[in-house]
Design an enzyme around this catalytic site. Sequence first.
Site, PDB file in Angstrom:
ATOM      1  CG  ASP A  20     -60.563  -8.099  44.126  1.00 34.52           C
ATOM      2  OD1 ASP A  20     -61.372  -7.195  44.415  1.00 34.52           O
ATOM      3  OD2 ASP A  20     -59.621  -8.412  44.865  1.00 34.52           O
TER       4      ASP A  20
ATOM      5  CG  LEU B 293     -43.488  -3.320  45.546  1.00 37.18           C
ATOM      6  CD1 LEU B 293     -43.356  -4.289  44.378  1.00 37.18           C
ATOM      7  CD2 LEU B 293     -43.119  -1.910  45.113  1.00 37.18           C
ATOM      8  N   GLY B 294     -46.995  -3.634  48.549  1.00 31.37           N
ATOM      9  CA  GLY B 294     -48.403  -3.757  48.909  1.00 31.37           C
ATOM     10  C   GLY B 294     -48.593  -4.896  49.886  1.00 31.37           C
ATOM     11  NE  ARG B 295     -47.839  -5.945  55.429  1.00 31.16           N
ATOM     12  CZ  ARG B 295     -47.278  -6.976  56.058  1.00 31.16           C
ATOM     13  NH1 ARG B 295     -48.005  -7.925  56.567  1.00 31.16           N
ATOM     14  NH2 ARG B 295     -45.966  -7.048  56.180  1.00 31.16           N
ATOM     15  N   GLY B 296     -51.930  -7.470  51.546  1.00 29.35           N
ATOM     16  CA  GLY B 296     -53.341  -7.805  51.724  1.00 29.35           C
ATOM     17  C   GLY B 296     -53.478  -8.659  52.964  1.00 29.35           C
TER      18      GLY B 296
HETATM   19  P1  ADP Z   1     -53.657  -8.981  47.443  1.00 31.92           P
HETATM   20  O1  ADP Z   1     -54.259 -10.285  47.024  1.00 31.92           O
HETATM   21  O2  ADP Z   1     -53.091  -9.016  48.823  1.00 31.92           O
HETATM   22  O3  ADP Z   1     -54.556  -7.802  47.200  1.00 31.92           O
HETATM   23  P2  ADP Z   1     -52.148  -8.113  45.131  1.00 31.92           P
HETATM   24  O4  ADP Z   1     -51.683  -9.111  44.129  1.00 31.92           O
HETATM   25  O5  ADP Z   1     -53.292  -7.242  44.761  1.00 31.92           O
HETATM   26  O6  ADP Z   1     -52.376  -8.837  46.510  1.00 31.92           O
HETATM   27  O7  ADP Z   1     -50.922  -7.174  45.516  1.00 31.92           O
HETATM   28  C1  ADP Z   1     -51.071  -6.195  46.549  1.00 31.92           C
HETATM   29  C2  ADP Z   1     -50.508  -4.865  46.060  1.00 31.92           C
HETATM   30  O8  ADP Z   1     -49.105  -5.015  45.782  1.00 31.92           O
HETATM   31  C3  ADP Z   1     -51.104  -4.338  44.766  1.00 31.92           C
HETATM   32  O9  ADP Z   1     -52.308  -3.639  45.022  1.00 31.92           O
HETATM   33  C4  ADP Z   1     -49.977  -3.442  44.271  1.00 31.92           C
HETATM   34  O10 ADP Z   1     -49.975  -2.202  44.953  1.00 31.92           O
HETATM   35  C5  ADP Z   1     -48.722  -4.207  44.688  1.00 31.92           C
HETATM   36  N1  ADP Z   1     -48.276  -5.081  43.576  1.00 31.92           N
HETATM   37  C6  ADP Z   1     -48.756  -6.306  43.270  1.00 31.92           C
HETATM   38  N2  ADP Z   1     -48.152  -6.822  42.175  1.00 31.92           N
HETATM   39  C7  ADP Z   1     -47.256  -5.893  41.779  1.00 31.92           C
HETATM   40  C8  ADP Z   1     -46.324  -5.823  40.673  1.00 31.92           C
HETATM   41  N3  ADP Z   1     -46.227  -6.828  39.807  1.00 31.92           N
HETATM   42  N4  ADP Z   1     -45.570  -4.698  40.547  1.00 31.92           N
HETATM   43  C9  ADP Z   1     -45.707  -3.674  41.440  1.00 31.92           C
HETATM   44  N5  ADP Z   1     -46.554  -3.682  42.484  1.00 31.92           N
HETATM   45  C10 ADP Z   1     -47.337  -4.771  42.674  1.00 31.92           C
HETATM   46 MG    MG Z   2     -55.203  -6.845  45.462  1.00 31.72          MG
END
Ligand code: ADP
Ligand code: MG
Length: 316
Positions: free
Chosen positions: A145, A26-29
């Site tokens: 953020d 769904l996502g990656r940081g």
């Molecule tokens: P990081 O600290 O790496 O930015 P995030 O918590 O922002 O991590 O999560 C990264 C991405 O994952 C988000 O920008 C979103 O696209 C996806 N994501 C995070 N939490 C959820 C969730 N509860 N449901 C769906 N997608 C999510």
């Molecule tokens: Mg984030």
Amino acid sequence: MEPSPRQTVLRTELFAGSYRLEGKELGRGKFAVVKKCVELSTSKEYAAKFLRKRRKGEDCRSDIINEIAILEMATFSPYVVDLHEVYETNSEIILVMEYAAGGEIFNQCVADQDEAFTEKDVIRLIHQILQGVLHLHRNNVVHLDLKPQNILLTSSKPLGDIRIVDFGLSRKVDSVKEVREILGTPEYVAPEILNYEPISTATDMWSVGVLTYVMLTGVSPFQGDTKQQTFLNISQVNVQYTQEEFDGISKLAVEFIKSLLIKNPRKRISADQCLQHPWLSSTTISAPLTNTNLDQKEGEVKTSELTEEIVLLASY
Ligand code: ADP
Ligand code: MG
């Protein structure tokens, strides 16, 4: 932090014993990956955030515990993502969260006209974001953020409700003594962060101003060709409210943004005052659509573009 309404158990049994992963990421940081998963006992969908405990050779477990504590504190806000369970292994902590099926509002901010938010949509969504932010601020927590990648939707078609995620940079306001690094993503950070001045709840309000601007126009107001130019634009509050960008958008919306994008943090309006602003206070637009939005599976979630999370002073 005030006493938590509940204390999350850090489970040491196997995550894979209770969940199966589903679909792509769904996502990656920098230090986390988020994957969709299904709880085996209930068949319910969740989002699992896998956080590495060691980063650049340093133990960051306490930062992750802070992220969990803030999510616990925000349990009672419907607009902050719900934390379901937490697992801990030797190398990672896994946050199992409510799945926000509509993905990031970022996707609609940069979408073509027909997919983009209308002003009416933005009014309803900003109202919800502010209620979430107000809850944090009343508990002396700043998010630090707030940006379109960290604001998710319960569904995208039909447009659902918002969920604020990513408390990785969040902190108690009174614990902020000194800022040694530039936190957050260049385009969205407030001038006081660039100037190493104290952070306060007003720091988030700047980001709400930037968010509103982007959601209404699709344009990121301070983005320059280089990081240096972006920082310069922010510290000079070099922002345009041109007819071209704000075509068809109400004067009240522009007034609202102008009361947030002010250099002096003390002169910006608070979350409370925003909710009283004539742009938002006229109707009861913010009520959640339904409580069953989360069960919908509409709208594929795109992996967001990676943006730099923390810019060290050295690189500025
Ligand atoms: P990081 O600290 O790496 O930015 P995030 O918590 O922002 O991590 O999560 C990264 C991405 O994952 C988000 O920008 C979103 O696209 C996806 N994501 C995070 N939490 C959820 C969730 N509860 N449901 C769906 N997608 C999510
Ligand atoms: Mg984030």
